[in-house]
Scaffold this active site. Structure first.
Site, PDB file in Angstrom:
ATOM      1  N   TRP A 193       0.844  -1.738  -0.081  1.00 27.20           N
ATOM      2  CA  TRP A 193      -0.470   0.346   0.019  1.00 27.20           C
ATOM      3  C   TRP A 193       0.717   1.016  -0.359  1.00 27.20           C
ATOM      4  CZ3 TRP A 193      -4.028  -0.946   4.767  1.00 27.20           C
ATOM      5  CH2 TRP A 193      -4.847  -1.954   3.957  1.00 27.20           C
TER       6      TRP A 193
ATOM      7  N   ILE B 397     -10.556   5.206   6.085  1.00 25.97           N
ATOM      8  CA  ILE B 397     -10.477   3.931   6.704  1.00 25.97           C
ATOM      9  C   ILE B 397      -9.218   3.873   5.883  1.00 25.97           C
ATOM     10  CG2 ILE B 397     -10.838   2.026   5.949  1.00 25.97           C
ATOM     11  CD1 ILE B 397     -14.154   2.699   5.654  1.00 25.97           C
ATOM     12  N   CYS B 398      -8.218   3.156   7.256  1.00 29.64           N
ATOM     13  CA  CYS B 398      -7.343   2.333   6.669  1.00 29.64           C
ATOM     14  C   CYS B 398      -7.896   1.268   5.283  1.00 29.64           C
ATOM     15  CB  CYS B 398      -7.358   1.458   8.248  1.00 29.64           C
ATOM     16  SG  CYS B 398      -4.979   1.675   7.930  1.00 29.64           S
ATOM     17  N   HIS B 399      -7.424   1.804   4.556  1.00 25.66           N
ATOM     18  CA  HIS B 399      -7.357   0.843   3.427  1.00 25.66           C
ATOM     19  C   HIS B 399      -7.366   1.229   1.976  1.00 25.66           C
ATOM     20  CE1 HIS B 399      -8.402  -2.368   0.261  1.00 25.66           C
ATOM     21  NE2 HIS B 399      -8.471  -2.961   1.056  1.00 25.66           N
TER      22      HIS B 399
END
Lengths: 478, 478
Positions: A193, B397-399
């Site tokens: 990521w 959001i952690c994505h």
């Protein structure tokens, strides 16, 4: 109209012929109930079909009694997964709250020694509500509010992980205002990521941020954090993830004499029985109604093998240099809770069609989207000895996207029959919406066989609890 | 490590060069605030940047006062859209509840003459709570519970639409048990949605089901229903949708002397200012950071033009055959409420990067997924005269999937600044989940400028209201 009908029929006939040929080449492999410590009921000599059992409970009876859709947690599996991660003494578990934020489940994990990995003010609030000690909380995520950061700094939580220099500067400024030193870590990336997530190792961002942070009087840099993003299944995946982190430790030690006392290797370990459908499987599924095959669970590291491998690798690297060993923080999500939960559902409607009967379930993409995109084993809760039939299993929403299993073979279904969608313990509840139907409750089956509600099934009144109703709600008979 | 960095840099340089060339060929066209009856504040001679105004309210002030993220409904727009659909006297509106099931909004539409199109027991319950008379309720969807069907039959709602013969048989059996005649309709398909949705016209399923239903003593076949599925934008789209339905009416009249008294042409009318990103736009957006262009709103039928065209077409067909005119049921969803709502959001974090600064918003895919897949105009709520800059706007959001606008040009943003995501009135609230963050409230601005909460912003306590908390909840200071 007639020409259209003929063309349609010819197309269907061709597809049917192709389907037969392809289906022979790709027979669907399923996983046995034993993969989840489930077993079929012993034959009682009665007429009744054997039922699928969990800790002495027939799942079919739970569905009948408590209604569907319904999540059932297998707490023994939860405990076993957690114990696996805890087998390596250097490793400590911080459960990724977002994966399955059911307070009952979180509390159960905390009672058995897990800490909390939180990514929002809400999740930090929840960890506090559950009594998690600050030193067992790690705060990640790209959107940390000032209020949450202030609390985290004041209570010296285990680590606040900064994604980039701007965030580090904001944390430093808040710590300065509070007259505190914030316990921070750097979130770094090495090819997974990127974007808002972490400082690039390759481009030197991490090194520059570390140099800046080490000089700041209001920051105590305790940790190095990296989340792989892509799933980890094998030792090679894990080694490839750890190598750049350890190299950065060596660089930082050489340059600043600094080493992380907390080496946080993130999450990303896969669920052994779940696999994303690849492009070929997806095409076979949707175009030709070819059911997917289960992954081989033996190809994914178990929690114990994963934590022990991580510990060996890190310990060998540190010990060969004579460095003091760090704590290794693990942030498992799906690998900890994914296979410890299943979603019970019921057949509401059957429509005969070719090549597959359409069965409408009371669970659809609004509560089980992952089952559309990944392999999730499906079991009927009663083992009828009827002939097998091809089904397309769809959800209750009025939209064609609401298809969970484009093709799956099952013994002939009757209206009202119950099924279990396995591995619903990761992202099913956190992603769920109340789209035209209430959300399922979460029922836990504890290791001693005791049953308790962890989350009540949503009611119609719950769904409008925050609304200004222009009319006084009547008391309705249903 | 160094070789990797050079390769990365070379790749970025190439992409930057390509980006410059492509960007010149695809300049982004935006829509003006007037498209939504919004206007910039008149200059007061002060230093303050002009703010975006709705009915005398500065949206920025609403965001400051009521917090973000926050949905704001423009009730005047809602009323104008509804009035458009009502311009053709043969047409009656049944609003598609699933599109935006906020009780305050539904009640507002009902007060102005809309009926209810429901697809679940919950939505039927909600229509009853809101006092919708049975003859203004249409019951669709592939998953109708027996309980809901019994109520619908007993109270003779306007129509229950059956998707297939099996469902028709279930309804008939229930009606027989109740000693009633159920008012039913056939849902048919002509090349749009298939599977569980409707009886195929081309394959003769619809004709066979009609013949069966007409003979059943407990069924009164009042209606013919068809939902296009694909969006309708033009007169050609509408004609193509209506022609097979009218042909089926002619066939059924010839064969059985039967005509629907209710011709339900479903929904599917598009929002003029919203358009799905096509493959080329998506590629430019994600790979090259080229902002998308707005659709031309004039290319989509207005509600008034759509309802009048439908009426002309149907009336001409019926009148030329000397048949009595039917009621035309419209089930608009997105076209009725989509552009009457916007989502106010705030910049939580800024990370400098090339070629776009990453701005983390407090609205992400969990509450605004459509903005990722469709063009949704974005406005800053204050018109700063700062230089324009390219942004990638991501959620909290952690994505990495949580990206709403991969590329969008805005005057330089500061932390805390507010923006409006336009056209949040379709599928934003119904699809929303409470993923790590509470869901936004819904604030209505009425035509007279009055403000009222239609749905309160979710609180942390709401998020665990259905949970068994193992510890007594403390009273926390935040």
């Amino acid at each position: 109209m007639k020409i259209l009908a003929y063309r349609q029929q010819a197309k269907e006939a061709l597809r049917y012929w192709l389907r037969q040929r392809i289906a022979r080449r790709y027979p669907a492999q399923h996983l046995p109930p034993a993969q989840w410590h489930l077993a079929w009921e012993e034959k009682q000599g009665t007429e009744q079909a054997p039922r699928l059992m969990l800790q002495g409970h027939a799942l079919h009876a739970l569905a009948e009694r408590y209604g569907t859709p319904l999540h059932v947690v297998n707490a023994a599996q939860l405990q076993a997964n957690l114990a696996g991660f805890q087998q390596a003494p250097l490793c400590r578990v911080y459960y990724s709250y977002k994966t399955n934020p059911i307070p009952g489940l979180l509390a159960y994990l905390h009672q058995h020694g897990a800490g909390a990995e939180v990514i929002s003010e809400y999740e930090l609030w929840l960890a506090r509500q559950l009594g998690v000690p600050p030193e067992r909380i790690i705060f990640n995520g790209p959107a940390k509010s000032d209020r949450a950061l202030r609390w985290a700094i004041e209570h010296s939580i285990q680590a606040i992980h900064a994604n980039h220099l701007e965030e580090l500067q904001r944390i430093a400024a808040l710590a300065q205002t509070l007259g505190k030193r914030a316990r921070v870590g750097l979130r770094v990336t090495h090819g997974g990521w990127q974007g808002q997530f972490g400082l690039s190792l390759a481009q030197g961002e991490a090194a520059a941020a570390l140099a800046w942070a080490l000089k700041h009087p209001h920051l105590e840099v305790v940790s190095l954090h990296c989340h792989r993003g892509f799933l980890i299944r094998t030792l090679e995946d894990l080694d490839g993830h750890l190598a750049p982190l350890l190299a950065f430790c060596a660089e930082s030690h050489a340059q600043h004499g600094w080493l992380p006392t907390l080496l946080d290797i993130g999450g990303s370990l896969a669920i052994p029985s779940v696999e994303e459908h690849d492009a070929a499987t997806t095409r076979r599924l949707w175009t030709f109604y070819i059911p997917p095959s289960a992954p081989n669970p033996a190809l994914t590291l178990s929690p114990a093998a994963y934590s022990q491998a991580a510990q060996s690798k890190v310990a060998a690297f540190y010990q060969s240099r004579g460095w003091p060993l760090p704590e290794i923080a693990l942030e498992p999500g799906r690998a900890l809770t994914g296979n410890a939960q299943m979603l019970l559902t019921r057949v509401l409607e059957l429509r005969h069609a070719q090549p597959a009967i359409h069965a409408v379930l009371d669970a659809g993409i609004s509560i089980a989207r992952s089952a559309r995109e990944q392999f999730h084993q499906l079991f009927p809760l009663q083992a009828h000895s009827r002939p097998t039939q091809l089904y397309r299993l769809v959800g209750p929403i009025c939209h064609p996207g609401d298809t969970l299993y484009p093709a799956w073979n099952l013994p002939q279904l009757a209206l009202g029959e119950t099924l279990a969608i396995m591995d619903s313990g990761a992202y099913f509840t956190s992603d769920a919406s109340s789209f035209a139907f209430p959300q399922p409750g979460v029922l836990a089956v504890l290791p001693d066989g005791e049953i308790c509600w962890w989350r009540q099934t949503e009611t119609y009144q719950d769904m409008v609890a925050a609304d200004s109703l222009p009319l006084p709600p009547e008391t309705l008979s249903w």
